[in-house]
Design a protein around this motif. Structure first.
Motif, PDB file in Angstrom:
ATOM      1  N   SER A 175       0.812  -1.219   0.000  1.00  0.00           N
ATOM      2  CA  SER A 175       0.000   0.000   0.000  1.00  0.00           C
ATOM      3  C   SER A 175       0.839   1.260   0.000  1.00  0.00           C
ATOM      4  CB  SER A 175      -0.985   0.032   1.164  1.00  0.00           C
ATOM      5  OG  SER A 175      -0.529  -0.669   2.256  1.00  0.00           O
ATOM      6  N   PHE A 176       2.130   1.162   0.365  1.00  0.00           N
ATOM      7  CA  PHE A 176       2.951   2.363   0.322  1.00  0.00           C
ATOM      8  C   PHE A 176       3.794   2.445  -0.934  1.00  0.00           C
ATOM      9  CE2 PHE A 176       2.286   4.674   4.119  1.00  0.00           C
ATOM     10  CZ  PHE A 176       1.814   3.757   5.040  1.00  0.00           C
ATOM     11  N   TYR A 183      -4.585   4.820   5.694  1.00  0.00           N
ATOM     12  CA  TYR A 183      -3.668   3.751   5.294  1.00  0.00           C
ATOM     13  C   TYR A 183      -4.078   2.397   5.821  1.00  0.00           C
ATOM     14  CZ  TYR A 183      -0.586   6.826   2.842  1.00  0.00           C
ATOM     15  OH  TYR A 183      -0.076   7.693   1.922  1.00  0.00           O
ATOM     16  N   ALA A 184      -4.691   2.367   7.038  1.00  0.00           N
ATOM     17  CA  ALA A 184      -5.172   1.085   7.552  1.00  0.00           C
ATOM     18  C   ALA A 184      -6.206   0.498   6.606  1.00  0.00           C
ATOM     19  CB  ALA A 184      -5.761   1.273   8.954  1.00  0.00           C
ATOM     20  N   PHE A 185      -7.069   1.371   6.089  1.00  0.00           N
ATOM     21  CA  PHE A 185      -8.077   0.895   5.139  1.00  0.00           C
ATOM     22  C   PHE A 185      -7.417   0.286   3.905  1.00  0.00           C
ATOM     23  CE2 PHE A 185     -12.313   0.650   3.659  1.00  0.00           C
ATOM     24  CZ  PHE A 185     -12.308   0.933   2.312  1.00  0.00           C
ATOM     25  N   LYS A 186      -6.392   0.978   3.424  1.00  0.00           N
ATOM     26  CA  LYS A 186      -5.694   0.435   2.255  1.00  0.00           C
ATOM     27  C   LYS A 186      -5.071  -0.918   2.550  1.00  0.00           C
ATOM     28  CE  LYS A 186      -4.200   4.638  -0.039  1.00  0.00           C
ATOM     29  NZ  LYS A 186      -3.065   5.479  -0.365  1.00  0.00           N
ATOM     30  N   PHE A 207      -7.575  -6.182   0.693  1.00  0.00           N
ATOM     31  CA  PHE A 207      -6.660  -7.074   0.006  1.00  0.00           C
ATOM     32  C   PHE A 207      -6.805  -7.015  -1.501  1.00  0.00           C
ATOM     33  CE2 PHE A 207      -4.372  -9.711   3.056  1.00  0.00           C
ATOM     34  CZ  PHE A 207      -4.934  -9.273   4.224  1.00  0.00           C
ATOM     35  N   ASN A 208      -8.061  -6.890  -1.999  1.00  0.00           N
ATOM     36  CA  ASN A 208      -8.221  -6.910  -3.451  1.00  0.00           C
ATOM     37  C   ASN A 208      -8.240  -5.507  -4.060  1.00  0.00           C
ATOM     38  OD1 ASN A 208     -10.577  -6.216  -2.271  1.00  0.00           O
ATOM     39  ND2 ASN A 208     -11.777  -7.930  -3.093  1.00  0.00           N
ATOM     40  N   THR A 209      -7.875  -4.507  -3.264  1.00  0.00           N
ATOM     41  CA  THR A 209      -7.722  -3.110  -3.699  1.00  0.00           C
ATOM     42  C   THR A 209      -8.889  -2.616  -4.531  1.00  0.00           C
ATOM     43  OG1 THR A 209      -6.360  -3.843  -5.553  1.00  0.00           O
ATOM     44  CG2 THR A 209      -5.235  -3.031  -3.597  1.00  0.00           C
TER      45      THR A 209
END
Lengths: 187, 706
Positions: A77-78, A110-113, A117-119
């Motif tokens: 995610s980053f 960011y926690a949500f991101k 898992f499947n973005t």
């Protein structure tokens, strides 16, 4: 103030201090950590803004992330390309968001991101099941897993679409008393 | 003749040529000089041009910067505001409170169009860096956090915060009380109160006496009795009694302020109250502690998460089951009864022991051995060691939810320590009263002694030159304040010793035993009994809180107490960090630290309030000793304030103060404060109710949409 370092120019350091929650010493220390992961790839001199990215495998072997069940998702995610390779900017960004000084709203984003898992910008039931399995190392039975996931959606889903959007997630996590202290990596 | 003429002509021509040449040379030189001057002028002109260009460039740059600033500054401000709001998440607070957020707003407008804007930002950033570099033990705590989780680390963060408070108290007492007296007051041996009495001189330097804080330690700046009651001392005209009084009051005031400030900060971070509506969601998204970096701790954490999910599932499934209410109620009542019995028993034991020590004191402590002299302290320490485990056993009867059980446990241990502490204080009050009686007798004897000095050589009722007597020979009043200070110091020291010995024996030796005897023992020592010990967070936190309570109580009578406590906390930090890493294992149920922190703060606040009561009582209602301390000779200690108002302030100030302290003004003010507290309480209740109603509405809306 007399300690001459040649890794970054002063403007770069100032820019880093503006954009992240780190102090000058911490940024230099972070660069040291980034460098020691791959000394032959990462240059010591960052004044020319070299375009160097480290692959995910190196980063998830860091002692801070090694034991984390979500380490791959965090790094993904980053990373800018979504594949998990981090440049130094992404690296600093990651630890800045996960540091103690980042505000709750930023961490929630960011926690949500991470947990998605499947973005697809929603935390659906499959994402929840994956999270749960990673958390418990697959020690729960299938019924227990479905029960927990149903309870989670029942508790947090406000708009009734059967999955958690960012608004639902934020609403739920902002009331959590432990969120700030657990979603925190010290480096 | 023609030849001569020709020669003359030739010579003339030569001269003319020579002159011409000289002229040429001159003109050449002049030309060169002119050229040089021209070149110089050109150079100067070029330099000036360059300067002008530079200035223009700088002007352009400034304009660019301003444009950039106006775009970027908003972003920077936002980030700074966020950063500043959350930099103070640390428990550690330095006395310099640098509200960067509000300062930034003011200075930003001023420096926007100045070149020094960037320099100011740089200065602020450097100061922030300096501040974070000053925070001690950061790496140690990080190590502990990664091995043991955030709960154990929260104890060490609490310890570090306490260390900060004690450093400030130490700074106050040392800098404003002990150092001025040591530097500017009369030296040792000049006054009776500053000298060891003749009778004790022989043993004054022994280690045993010094460890007991009598002898030379008693007659020094460490205790109340040494201070002289002169209104001003030294060339600075330092007002010693006033400073002593104000430092005592000020340290309590500062402690209150900082505890309440931290509580308010924690309350904001808490995220608002008792919410069980997101139980499973929170378990799913906030149970993993991202700080864990050790495989052993990670294993424990995975196991604890799994068990907590299973527990929650079971609770959810069995939430409709009816348990045997009567049996659990009976058991809980029984457990409470047992706990009350233990508390009453321990209270009586302390009382009895204190009475006995009073008896010993009356008969002279020299006749008794070490046990009799230290009975009170050792009994209190032993009770503190064994009763909590007893409460643990009793609580297994109650069958509460672990968090509630922990609160009950903490509450009972708290009551135990409180009861002990207060019996101790009551015993102290008895001793004080005894000493006051003794003082009257000593005063009476003093007059007889003074008369005996003159030995009848001078008739009564006439002034006589004072006879020089060695200060060590003057009969002394029993200085009850120093006695109180000594008791507190002895208690602190014995507590410190007990803690260290408990750590060394209870944790270290046990770990050594388990580790090395495991090979030649019948059952597995590491998994069964006794195994490695876990870090007892609640016990340690309570110990820390009560220790601080004793410091607050005793620091008025023994200015050395904060110094001793700073030393104690410093060594305690290193010893406990080492012991935790070396001898302890992470807990099975990694205890979450976030919400209980305010619980500890609340207990600390309560203890602070209770500690100030005895000190305030003694200041207000007991007359100070007549021959020791900075308030000797006055009828009450707080008279130093009225004395200062008389002498040092203009007369109208005294009048205003007099009016302000008039009960007719103070009582309505107190009434106003009570009413405002009631009003604020009522409004906060109404807000909470409104909050609940909104939540219900949200839920009903959600159900409708679903």
């Amino acid at each position: 103030m007399g300690n001459k370092q040649t890794i970054f120019t002063d403007e770069q350091l100032d820019a880093y201090q503006d954009c992240t929650f780190f102090t000058r010493k911490e940024i230099l220390r972070l660069h040291g950590r980034y460098y020691e992961m791959a000394p032959n790839v990462v240059p010591m001199d960052y004044t020319k803004d070299p375009d160097v990215k480290l692959p995910m495998q190196l980063i998830i072997n860091m002692p801070e992330l090694k034991e984390n069940p979500f380490k791959e998702r965090i790094v993904e995610s980053f990373s800018e390309d979504g594949e998990g390779s981090l440049s130094f900017n992404d690296f600093v960004d990651m630890f800045s968001v996960l540091s103690e000084m980042a505000p709750r709203e930023l961490k929630a984003i960011y926690a949500f991101k991470i947990y998605d898992f499947n973005t697809d910008n929603f935390i659906c039931k499959a994402d929840l099941e994956k999270t749960l399995n990673k958390l418990t190392r697959e020690e729960l039975t299938a019924e227990e897993i479905t029960l927990v996931c149903e309870k989670v959606i029942e508790e947090a889903d406000m708009d009734g679409d059967g999955k958690l959007g960012f608004a639902d997630f934020e609403n739920m996590i902002s009331k959590a008393p432990d969120f700030l202290s657990t979603f925190h990596i010290r480096i | 003749e023609r030849k001569k003429e020709k020669k003359r002509e030739k010579i003339k021509e030569k001269r003319k040529r020579g002159k011409k040449k000289k002229k040429e040379i001159k003109t050449k030189k002049e030309k060169k000089e002119k050229e040089k001057r021209k070149k110089k002028k050109e150079k100067v002109k070029q330099k000036r041009k360059k300067k002008r260009k530079k200035k223009e460039k700088e002007k352009r740059k400034r304009k660019k910067r301003i444009r950039l600033h106006t775009n970027l500054v908003e972003d920077i401000l936002k980030k700074y505001r966020r950063k500043i709001l959350f930099t103070n998440n640390y428990f550690w607070t330095l006395p310099v409170d640098f509200h960067l957020g509000t300062e930034m707003m003011v200075w930003f407008l001023f420096f926007l169009f100045c070149d020094s804007f960037q320099k100011w930002m740089k200065f602020q950033r450097d100061f922030e860096n300096f501040k974070t570099a000053c925070i001690p033990w950061e790496m140690k705590i990080k190590e502990i956090e990664s091995h043991f989780g955030s709960s154990v680390a929260s104890y060490f963060i609490f310890l570090r915060w306490m260390y900060g408070i004690n450093m400030i108290l130490f700074g106050l007492t040392c800098g404003l009380v002990m150092v001025p007296e040591a530097l500017m007051g009369k030296p040792y041996g000049s006054l009776p109160r500053k000298t060891v009495p003749r009778a004790e001189e022989a043993t004054a330097m022994n280690f045993a006496t010094l460890w007991d804080f009598s002898g030379f330690a008693q007659y020094s700046v460490l205790f109340y009795g040494y201070y002289n009651n002169q209104r001003t001392i030294g060339w600075l005209k330092f007002r010693m009694p006033l400073s002593y009084f104000l430092v005592g009051v000020g340290s309590i005031g500062y402690s209150f302020m900082i505890v309440i400030r931290t509580m308010a900060k924690n309350a904001n971070d808490d995220g608002g109250g008792d919410d069980t509506s997101f139980n499973f969601s929170w378990k799913m998204f906030t149970s993993w502690d991202y700080l864990i970096g050790n495989p052993e701790t990670a294993d424990n954490k995975f196991a604890s998460i799994t068990t907590s999910f299973k527990e929650a599932i079971v609770e959810e499934q069995e939430s409709r089951k009816e348990e045997n209410i009567h049996l659990t109620r009976f058991l809980r009542v029984l457990a409470n009864f047992l706990a009350l019995c233990t508390l009453a028993g321990s209270g009586y034991l302390i009382f009895f022991v204190v009475r006995r020590s009073q008896k010993f004191a009356l008969e002279g402590l020299e006749n008794y051995g070490w046990w009799e002299r230290n009975e009170v302290n050792t009994v209190m320490s032993l009770l503190g060691m064994f009763c909590p485990t007893l409460f643990d056993v009793i609580s297994s009867l109650e069958n509460y939810h672990p968090r509630i059980a922990l609160r009950w446990q903490l509450g009972r241990i708290f009551a135990l320590f409180l009861g002990n502490l207060y019996t101790f204080i009551i015993a102290l009050m008895d001793e004080i009263n005894l000493k006051l009686e003794e003082e009257k007798i000593v005063k009476y004897n003093m007059t007889i002694w003074e008369a005996s000095l003159y030995n009848g050589t001078i008739p009564e009722n006439s002034t006589a030159p004072p006879i020089q007597v060695d200060p060590a020979d003057v009969p002394r009043g029993p200085c009850w304040e120093t006695m109180v200070g000594q008791e507190f110091v002895r208690l602190t020291v014995s507590d410190m010793m007990t803690t260290y010995i408990t750590i060394l024996i209870g944790d270290f030796l046990r770990a050594v035993f388990v580790r090395f005897f495991n090979y030649c023992w019948c059952w597995d020592l590491e998994y069964g009994f006794p195994s490695y010990s876990e870090f007892d967070i609640s016990g340690n936190v309570l110990g820390l809180i009560f220790n601080q309570g004793m410091i607050w109580m005793g620091s008025f009578y023994a200015p050395c107490l904060p110094a001793i406590n700073v030393f104690r906390l410093h060594t305690s930090m290193y010893l406990q960090c080492w012991a935790v890493m070396c001898c302890n294992v992470p807990q099975e149920r990694v205890f979450k630290a976030s919400r209980s922190n305010n619980f500890y703060m609340a207990m600390l606040l309560f203890i602070l309030f209770l500690s100030t009561l005895p000190a305030v009582y003694t200041i207000v209602s007991i007359p100070p000793s007549f021959d020791c301390g900075p308030f000797s000779g006055k009828t009450r200690m707080f008279e130093v304030i009225s004395e200062t108002l008389e002498h040092d302030f203009p007369s109208w100030f005294g009048k205003v103060f007099g009016y302000a302290t008039n009960p007719g003004l103070v009582l309505p003010f107190i009434l106003l404060m009570v009413l405002s507290i009631y009003y604020l309480n009522a409004t906060s209740k109404s807000y909470k109710e409104a909050n609940l109603e909104l939540k219900k509405k949200l839920q009903s809306v959600r159900i409708e949409n679903y």
